[in-house]
Design a protein around this motif. Structure first.
Motif, PDB file in Angstrom:
ATOM      1  N   LEU A  59      32.323 -32.440 -88.570  1.00 52.57           N
ATOM      2  CA  LEU A  59      32.944 -33.754 -88.698  1.00 52.57           C
ATOM      3  C   LEU A  59      32.873 -34.245 -90.140  1.00 52.57           C
ATOM      4  O   LEU A  59      32.101 -33.721 -90.949  1.00 52.57           O
ATOM      5  CB  LEU A  59      32.237 -34.749 -87.774  1.00 52.57           C
ATOM      6  N   ALA A  60      33.636 -35.282 -90.454  1.00 54.36           N
ATOM      7  CA  ALA A  60      33.667 -35.829 -91.813  1.00 54.36           C
ATOM      8  C   ALA A  60      32.295 -36.305 -92.272  1.00 54.36           C
ATOM      9  O   ALA A  60      31.990 -36.251 -93.458  1.00 54.36           O
ATOM     10  CB  ALA A  60      34.671 -36.975 -91.887  1.00 54.36           C
ATOM     11  N   ASP A  61      31.451 -36.749 -91.333  1.00 54.38           N
ATOM     12  CA  ASP A  61      30.122 -37.241 -91.720  1.00 54.38           C
ATOM     13  C   ASP A  61      29.086 -36.121 -91.826  1.00 54.38           C
ATOM     14  O   ASP A  61      27.909 -36.383 -92.056  1.00 54.38           O
ATOM     15  CB  ASP A  61      29.646 -38.320 -90.757  1.00 54.38           C
ATOM     16  N   GLY A  62      29.507 -34.869 -91.647  1.00 50.55           N
ATOM     17  CA  GLY A  62      28.612 -33.728 -91.805  1.00 50.55           C
ATOM     18  C   GLY A  62      27.971 -33.237 -90.521  1.00 50.55           C
ATOM     19  O   GLY A  62      27.381 -32.155 -90.504  1.00 50.55           O
ATOM     20  N   ARG A  63      28.061 -34.002 -89.441  1.00 46.30           N
ATOM     21  CA  ARG A  63      27.522 -33.544 -88.157  1.00 46.30           C
ATOM     22  C   ARG A  63      28.427 -32.459 -87.587  1.00 46.30           C
ATOM     23  O   ARG A  63      29.611 -32.397 -87.894  1.00 46.30           O
ATOM     24  CB  ARG A  63      27.444 -34.696 -87.141  1.00 46.30           C
ATOM     25  N   TYR A  64      27.851 -31.608 -86.739  1.00 43.22           N
ATOM     26  CA  TYR A  64      28.613 -30.548 -86.084  1.00 43.22           C
ATOM     27  C   TYR A  64      28.854 -30.912 -84.635  1.00 43.22           C
ATOM     28  O   TYR A  64      27.982 -31.458 -83.964  1.00 43.22           O
ATOM     29  CB  TYR A  64      27.873 -29.211 -86.188  1.00 43.22           C
ATOM     30  N   GLU A  65      30.053 -30.613 -84.184  1.00 41.93           N
ATOM     31  CA  GLU A  65      30.466 -30.926 -82.822  1.00 41.93           C
ATOM     32  C   GLU A  65      31.034 -29.662 -82.179  1.00 41.93           C
ATOM     33  O   GLU A  65      31.620 -28.810 -82.858  1.00 41.93           O
ATOM     34  CB  GLU A  65      31.532 -32.011 -82.873  1.00 41.93           C
ATOM     35  N   ASP A  66      30.893 -29.561 -80.872  1.00 42.52           N
ATOM     36  CA  ASP A  66      31.450 -28.423 -80.144  1.00 42.52           C
ATOM     37  C   ASP A  66      32.977 -28.463 -80.176  1.00 42.52           C
ATOM     38  O   ASP A  66      33.586 -29.536 -80.270  1.00 42.52           O
ATOM     39  CB  ASP A  66      31.008 -28.449 -78.675  1.00 42.52           C
ATOM     40  N   ILE A  67      33.577 -27.281 -80.091  1.00 46.54           N
ATOM     41  CA  ILE A  67      35.018 -27.192 -79.908  1.00 46.54           C
ATOM     42  C   ILE A  67      35.317 -26.453 -78.609  1.00 46.54           C
ATOM     43  O   ILE A  67      34.530 -25.621 -78.144  1.00 46.54           O
ATOM     44  CB  ILE A  67      35.753 -26.530 -81.090  1.00 46.54           C
ATOM     45  N   CYS A  68      36.474 -26.788 -78.051  1.00 45.13           N
ATOM     46  CA  CYS A  68      36.892 -26.250 -76.752  1.00 45.13           C
ATOM     47  C   CYS A  68      38.279 -25.628 -76.898  1.00 45.13           C
ATOM     48  O   CYS A  68      39.270 -26.355 -77.000  1.00 45.13           O
ATOM     49  CB  CYS A  68      36.955 -27.376 -75.722  1.00 45.13           C
ATOM     50  N   PRO A  69      38.357 -24.304 -76.967  1.00 49.62           N
ATOM     51  CA  PRO A  69      39.675 -23.664 -77.025  1.00 49.62           C
ATOM     52  C   PRO A  69      40.417 -23.837 -75.684  1.00 49.62           C
ATOM     53  O   PRO A  69      39.799 -23.814 -74.614  1.00 49.62           O
ATOM     54  CB  PRO A  69      39.353 -22.192 -77.276  1.00 49.62           C
ATOM     55  N   TYR A  70      41.716 -23.988 -75.758  1.00 53.93           N
ATOM     56  CA  TYR A  70      42.578 -24.132 -74.579  1.00 53.93           C
ATOM     57  C   TYR A  70      43.771 -23.188 -74.712  1.00 53.93           C
ATOM     58  O   TYR A  70      44.165 -22.838 -75.823  1.00 53.93           O
ATOM     59  CB  TYR A  70      43.127 -25.557 -74.469  1.00 53.93           C
ATOM     60  N   TYR A  71      44.384 -22.847 -73.576  1.00 52.86           N
ATOM     61  CA  TYR A  71      45.634 -22.093 -73.599  1.00 52.86           C
ATOM     62  C   TYR A  71      46.486 -22.470 -72.402  1.00 52.86           C
ATOM     63  O   TYR A  71      46.002 -23.006 -71.396  1.00 52.86           O
ATOM     64  CB  TYR A  71      45.376 -20.575 -73.585  1.00 52.86           C
ATOM     65  N   LYS A  72      47.781 -22.177 -72.539  1.00 51.99           N
ATOM     66  CA  LYS A  72      48.726 -22.343 -71.426  1.00 51.99           C
ATOM     67  C   LYS A  72      49.794 -21.275 -71.577  1.00 51.99           C
ATOM     68  O   LYS A  72      50.350 -21.073 -72.660  1.00 51.99           O
ATOM     69  CB  LYS A  72      49.366 -23.728 -71.443  1.00 51.99           C
ATOM     70  N   VAL A  73      50.082 -20.590 -70.479  1.00 51.53           N
ATOM     71  CA  VAL A  73      51.195 -19.638 -70.464  1.00 51.53           C
ATOM     72  C   VAL A  73      52.481 -20.449 -70.451  1.00 51.53           C
ATOM     73  O   VAL A  73      52.635 -21.378 -69.651  1.00 51.53           O
ATOM     74  CB  VAL A  73      51.087 -18.710 -69.222  1.00 51.53           C
ATOM     75  N   LEU A  74      53.377 -20.091 -71.352  1.00 57.34           N
ATOM     76  CA  LEU A  74      54.646 -20.820 -71.451  1.00 57.34           C
ATOM     77  C   LEU A  74      55.676 -20.217 -70.514  1.00 57.34           C
ATOM     78  O   LEU A  74      56.645 -20.782 -70.165  1.00 57.34           O
ATOM     79  CB  LEU A  74      55.158 -20.803 -72.888  1.00 57.34           C
TER      80      LEU A  74
END
Length: 159
Positions: free
Chosen positions: A144-159
């Protein structure tokens, strides 16, 4: 709400909106601001850029491009920006829906989001409502901009 392909006349407004989200530091991985030259090059390099314009102002945009190359080139990736004072008006939903349609028209088979920040609950709820599947969690994957780390969540969708 009408979403259209961007034109050169939109660039300064698109750059301003993109940079505002980058400055927030809680959604886009980019840290550098775009200027007129780098912004024109950045948006021109995309497979598709869609914009929502209201009263001469760009209030929403998306970029769509391949997520990988070669044997994975049929998977696309996208990013969305909505003006802070226009959030909650379903502009994001319209952008994602148009982006999926354009991705299909361009021959992509899957839309994948690599780094949805876990605390971006409005985006996550939208993606899930539209049928995207969360692939898991990458602990501390976003700074994050303040230097803390946050989890990320990958997503997908079949088109």
């Amino acid at each position: 709400m009408k979403i259209r392909k961007y034109t050169e006349n939109d660039l300064s407004k698109m750059i301003a909106l993109w940079n505002a989200v980058v400055r927030e530091g809680n959604a886009f991985p980019q840290e550098d601001q775009l200027d007129a030259r780098s912004g024109a090059k950045f948006f021109a390099a995309q497979s598709r850029c869609g914009v929502v314009e209201e009263d001469g102002r760009i209030v929403g945009l998306y970029i769509l491009h391949p997520n990988n190359v070669g044997r994975c080139g049929h998977i696309c990736n996208a990013s969305y920006a909505v003006a802070d004072d226009c959030r909650g008006r379903h502009i994001g939903e319209a952008l994602v829906t148009d982006c999926m349609e354009q991705g299909r028209a361009l021959g992509f088979r899957v839309l994948q989001f690599n780094a949805v920040v876990a605390s971006n609950v409005h985006a996550r709820h939208l993606y899930e409502r539209l049928g995207f599947v969360q692939l898991g969690v990458i602990p501390g994957g976003f700074r994050l901009a303040d230097g803390r780390y946050e989890d990320i969540c990958p997503y997908y969708k079949v088109l």
